[in-house]
Design a protein around this motif. Structure first.
Motif, PDB file in Angstrom:
ATOM      1  N   LEU A   1       0.878  -1.264   0.147  1.00  0.00           N
ATOM      2  CA  LEU A   1      -0.004   0.157  -0.107  1.00  0.00           C
ATOM      3  C   LEU A   1       0.776   1.217  -0.019  1.00  0.00           C
ATOM      4  O   LEU A   1       0.743   2.162  -0.600  1.00  0.00           O
TER       5      LEU A   1
ATOM      6  N   ARG B   1       2.846   6.045  -7.275  1.00  0.00           N
ATOM      7  CA  ARG B   1       1.827   6.690  -7.961  1.00  0.00           C
ATOM      8  C   ARG B   1       1.747   8.163  -7.922  1.00  0.00           C
ATOM      9  O   ARG B   1       1.805   8.838  -9.006  1.00  0.00           O
ATOM     10  N   ASN B   2       1.876   8.762  -6.764  1.00  0.00           N
ATOM     11  CA  ASN B   2       2.159  10.342  -6.511  1.00  0.00           C
ATOM     12  C   ASN B   2       3.278  10.643  -7.219  1.00  0.00           C
ATOM     13  O   ASN B   2       3.197  11.784  -7.730  1.00  0.00           O
TER      14      ASN B   2
ATOM     15  N   ASN C   1       2.806   1.707  -3.288  1.00  0.00           N
ATOM     16  CA  ASN C   1       1.984   2.020  -4.570  1.00  0.00           C
ATOM     17  C   ASN C   1       1.661   3.690  -4.430  1.00  0.00           C
ATOM     18  O   ASN C   1       1.526   4.269  -5.286  1.00  0.00           O
ATOM     19  N   LEU C   2       1.167   3.776  -3.122  1.00  0.00           N
ATOM     20  CA  LEU C   2       0.662   5.266  -2.940  1.00  0.00           C
ATOM     21  C   LEU C   2       1.868   6.187  -3.345  1.00  0.00           C
ATOM     22  O   LEU C   2       1.575   7.197  -4.060  1.00  0.00           O
TER      23      LEU C   2
END
Length: 203
Positions: free
Chosen positions: A33, A40-41, A36-37
């Motif tokens: 998690l 992606r940001n 990925n966060l």
């Protein structure tokens, strides 16, 4: 077997009252998690890249992911030690556990060797892309060998420590990684497709 009798029999194998079990599960879910966060940001906004550059940012994130993985493994072992112990025959406890654990580590190590540091630790989110898709071992036998290897390591440890709860946690790891791949796979494909489209425009 009724649902209640199933839960009753399961409770003899897994002690759901131990906080260490839930801490381990939380750490397992937090890793994919988190990367990925952040990844992606970074791809969309380049927050860290604008501050300290792509390679430095990717190196820091990769290092954090690596040590978070070590912490996850420590918490998993702590959780296993708090769970019911069921002695196994030597051939299973030692032989089978080492075969599974060794295969898992082989897949993880070979994947890292093929991908390198940036390929392993989200370098693509920072624009650090490989020239072409990796197709040699272990990617010639499966699509996601690093995730498969990680799950096998959890299974091997469950047999080594003779804790049935470890198999339940390994199943949870598989579920978490399957969900992560559902988001990671298409996003990574999109990154490389955009790179290809940009290259065509430049020519």
């Amino acid at each position: 077997m009724s649902f209640y009798s199933f839960i009753e029999s399961l409770s003899t194998l897994v002690d759901f009252s131990k906080p260490s079990l839930y801490i381990s599960l939380l750490s397992i879910a937090a890793n994919p998690l988190g990367w990925n966060l952040i990844g992606r940001n970074e791809y969309k906004n380049q927050t860290l890249t604008k501050l300290i550059g792509a390679r430095v940012s990717s190196t820091i994130l990769g290092t954090v992911i690596f040590f978070a993985g070590l912490l996850r493994d420590v918490l998993y072992r702590m959780a296993l030690h708090d769970q019911p112990h069921f002695p196994l025959p030597y051939a299973i406890q030692t032989g089978l556990s080492w075969m599974i654990f060794g295969t898992g580590n082989l897949l993880v190590a070979a994947s890292y060797f093929r991908l390198g540091f940036y390929g392993t630790f989200c370098g693509d989110y920072f624009g650090i892309l490989k020239e072409k898709r990796v197709t040699s071992f272990p990617y010639n036998i499966m699509t996601n060998p690093m995730y498969v290897g990680a799950v096998l390591c959890f299974v091997g440890a469950a047999f080594w420590y003779e804790r049935p709860a470890g198999l339940l946690i390994a199943l949870y790891v598989h579920l978490v990684y399957s969900i992560a791949l559902h988001f990671e796979g298409p996003f990574t494909e999109m990154i490389y497709q955009n790179r290809g489209a940009s290259s065509k425009k430049d020519t």
